[in-house]
Design a protein around this motif. Structure first.
Motif, short mmCIF file in Angstrom:
data_model
loop_
_atom_site.label_atom_id
_atom_site.label_comp_id
_atom_site.label_asym_id
_atom_site.label_seq_id
_atom_site.Cartn_x
_atom_site.Cartn_y
_atom_site.Cartn_z
N PRO A 54 -6.39 -12.00 -6.65
CA PRO A 54 -5.97 -13.39 -6.53
C PRO A 54 -5.68 -13.84 -5.09
O PRO A 54 -5.69 -15.03 -4.81
CB PRO A 54 -4.69 -13.45 -7.38
CG PRO A 54 -4.20 -12.05 -7.46
CD PRO A 54 -5.42 -11.18 -7.39
N PHE A 59 -9.59 -14.19 -3.95
CA PHE A 59 -10.59 -14.50 -4.98
C PHE A 59 -11.87 -13.69 -4.80
O PHE A 59 -12.98 -14.20 -4.92
CB PHE A 59 -10.90 -16.00 -5.00
CG PHE A 59 -9.78 -16.82 -5.60
CD1 PHE A 59 -9.79 -17.17 -6.94
CD2 PHE A 59 -8.71 -17.21 -4.83
CE1 PHE A 59 -8.75 -17.89 -7.50
CE2 PHE A 59 -7.66 -17.94 -5.38
CZ PHE A 59 -7.68 -18.28 -6.72
N TYR A 101 -14.98 -19.46 -7.26
CA TYR A 101 -13.83 -18.97 -8.03
C TYR A 101 -12.54 -19.69 -7.66
O TYR A 101 -11.72 -20.01 -8.53
CB TYR A 101 -13.67 -17.46 -7.83
CG TYR A 101 -14.85 -16.66 -8.33
CD1 TYR A 101 -15.08 -16.52 -9.69
CD2 TYR A 101 -15.73 -16.06 -7.44
CE1 TYR A 101 -16.16 -15.80 -10.16
CE2 TYR A 101 -16.82 -15.34 -7.90
CZ TYR A 101 -17.03 -15.21 -9.26
OH TYR A 101 -18.11 -14.50 -9.71
N LYS A 102 -12.35 -19.92 -6.39
CA LYS A 102 -11.10 -20.51 -5.93
C LYS A 102 -10.87 -21.90 -6.52
O LYS A 102 -9.74 -22.29 -6.84
CB LYS A 102 -11.08 -20.57 -4.40
CG LYS A 102 -9.74 -20.97 -3.83
CD LYS A 102 -9.73 -20.84 -2.32
CE LYS A 102 -8.35 -21.17 -1.75
NZ LYS A 102 -8.32 -21.02 -0.27
N ASN A 103 -11.94 -22.68 -6.68
CA ASN A 103 -11.81 -24.06 -7.15
C ASN A 103 -12.19 -24.23 -8.62
O ASN A 103 -12.25 -25.36 -9.11
CB ASN A 103 -12.66 -24.99 -6.28
CG ASN A 103 -12.13 -25.07 -4.86
OD1 ASN A 103 -10.98 -25.42 -4.65
ND2 ASN A 103 -12.97 -24.71 -3.89
N SER A 104 -12.47 -23.12 -9.31
CA SER A 104 -12.75 -23.17 -10.74
C SER A 104 -11.47 -22.94 -11.54
O SER A 104 -10.56 -22.25 -11.08
CB SER A 104 -13.79 -22.11 -11.13
OG SER A 104 -15.05 -22.40 -10.55
N ILE A 105 -11.42 -23.53 -12.73
CA ILE A 105 -10.27 -23.33 -13.62
C ILE A 105 -10.50 -22.13 -14.52
O ILE A 105 -9.59 -21.37 -14.81
CB ILE A 105 -10.03 -24.61 -14.46
CG1 ILE A 105 -9.60 -25.76 -13.53
CG2 ILE A 105 -8.98 -24.37 -15.54
CD1 ILE A 105 -9.49 -27.09 -14.23
N ASN A 117 -8.12 -19.20 -13.65
CA ASN A 117 -7.69 -19.15 -12.25
C ASN A 117 -6.23 -18.68 -12.20
O ASN A 117 -5.35 -19.28 -12.81
CB ASN A 117 -7.82 -20.54 -11.63
CG ASN A 117 -7.60 -20.52 -10.13
OD1 ASN A 117 -6.61 -20.00 -9.64
ND2 ASN A 117 -8.53 -21.12 -9.39
N LYS A 176 -2.47 -22.89 -18.12
CA LYS A 176 -3.29 -21.78 -18.61
C LYS A 176 -3.36 -21.81 -20.13
O LYS A 176 -4.43 -21.62 -20.73
CB LYS A 176 -2.71 -20.43 -18.15
CG LYS A 176 -2.92 -20.12 -16.69
CD LYS A 176 -2.34 -18.75 -16.36
CE LYS A 176 -2.51 -18.41 -14.89
NZ LYS A 176 -1.91 -17.10 -14.54
#
Length: 370
Positions: free
Chosen positions: A78, A81, A327-331, A343, A351
């Motif tokens: 995390p 990412f 990945y960083k801007n995906s949910i 994420n 979540k």
């Protein structure tokens, strides 16, 4: 067989569903295994995460992924990412061989994922032959055993390299058979090592079924060519039965099954449509995405099912075979074959809301999800 707990042999047939096993038994391919079934108890169990790494660690620890920490082949970091392969250090619960070592008992492990390097070094209590997921596939612990098996290790190293990248199915079966013979040479020698637990996993059923499951079930000419591989595993089962006689317990287990479908679901495409997944806008990402979109669906499905194995053989299993995801801007996104990730920076209540929405959307594909 008896229920004595002096010695326990666990023989894993990776990816072996009851349907395929029944066909092989009825066709006389695995007579040794068939002969012990009347004296055995059988059960259909559902793994929580039906994929190689988590399922085998479930059995090795006796707890679920929420406790042992292995959910996939890969792990998302995390902080930046990025993805990396799981290792033995990621297993958060003692395994059977470690628990037995604490009681002064000895184990032999062959092809068990995430065991090398050992978390707890105990060279007088267990011998471990690394699994194919380990980047140094032919490593044995303790190192002293390497000298005794140097010739066998060189042979299996060469044979494993012959398997990956083979396109022709008949040639592929020959390559799988060759590396199994080399693996069995080591597995049989390790049977002679003093042990209370012997845990061996044969990956070959999974490798075969990924490429020709239907052929094996139909008993086609090509499917029957795989018989020689299953017979080798059956002969090994027979040797273990003879070795234990009435002095131990034998368990034959599998980590997941197989099924054939005429349609497929690309979960990342679904997540993208829901607005949860963002595609990388880098030049590399755009090029990869364009190439993937040009491939026919059948080829994409075949490639994805074999990608992890092929990448592992090249030491690249920490690279995703998927659309280029930001990945960083995906949910939410799917990385390998069966896990959807959220994420890690999302608030907990968000979540939960996203997870409920995804589960609701996936309900329309229940026939595919089993």
């Amino acid at each position: 067989m008896t229920t004595s707990n002096n010695r326990v042999a666990i023989i894993g047939l990776d990816g072996m569903p009851w349907e395929a096993l029944r066909v092989l038994l009825e066709s006389g391919v695995m007579p040794k295994l068939k002969s012990i079934l009347p004296h055995s108890a059988r059960a259909n169990l559902k793994p929580l995460v039906p994929i190689t790494g988590p399922s085998w660690i479930d059995m090795a620890t006796t707890v679920n992924p929420g406790k042992h920490g292995i959910f996939d082949f890969l792990r998302l970091e995390p902080e930046d990412f990025t993805w990396r392969s799981n290792t033995s250090l990621d297993v958060k619960h003692p395994r059977l061989h470690e628990m037995l070592a604490m009681e002064g008992k000895s184990s032999v492990l062959v092809n068990m994922p995430y065991t090398v390097p050992p978390v707890v070094e105990a060279p007088d209590r267990y011998v471990i032959f690394a699994s194919w997921l380990h980047k140094r596939t032919t490593e044995i612990y303790p190192q002293e055993r390497m000298e005794n098996l140097k010739g066998d290790l060189a042979e299996i190293r060469r044979k494993i390299e012959d398997v990956f990248g083979v396109i022709d199915l008949e040639a592929y079966l020959e390559a799988v058979k060759g590396q199994l013979e080399a693996k069995l040479s080591i597995a049989e020698k390790l049977l002679e090592h003093p042990w209370n637990l012997y845990f061996v996993i044969f990956s070959e059923p999974d490798w075969i079924f990924h490429r020709m499951y239907g052929e094996v079930l139909k008993r086609s000419k090509l499917g029957k060519k795989a018989d020689a591989i299953f017979k080798l595993m059956d002969e090994f089962i027979g040797k273990v039965v003879e070795l234990l006689s009435d002095e131990g317990l034998i368990m034959v287990v599998s980590d997941h099954g197989f099924a054939e479908h005429r349609k497929a679901l690309n979960v990342n495409v679904l997540l993208k449509k829901l607005g949860y997944l963002k595609v990388s806008e880098s030049i590399k990402g755009r090029v990869i995405n364009k190439i993937i979109r040009m491939l026919p669906s059948k080829i994409k499905a075949s490639l994805k099912s074999r990608a992890l194995t092929a990448l592992s053989s090249m030491g690249l299993q920490d690279r995703a075979f998927t659309m280029p995801i930001d990945y960083k801007n995906s949910i939410a996104f799917m990385q390998t074959l069966c896990n959807i990730y959220l994420n890690p920076l999302l608030p907990e209540d968000e979540k939960e809301r996203v997870a409920d929405k995804i589960v609701h959307e996936l309900a329309a594909y229940r026939d595919l999800l089993g």
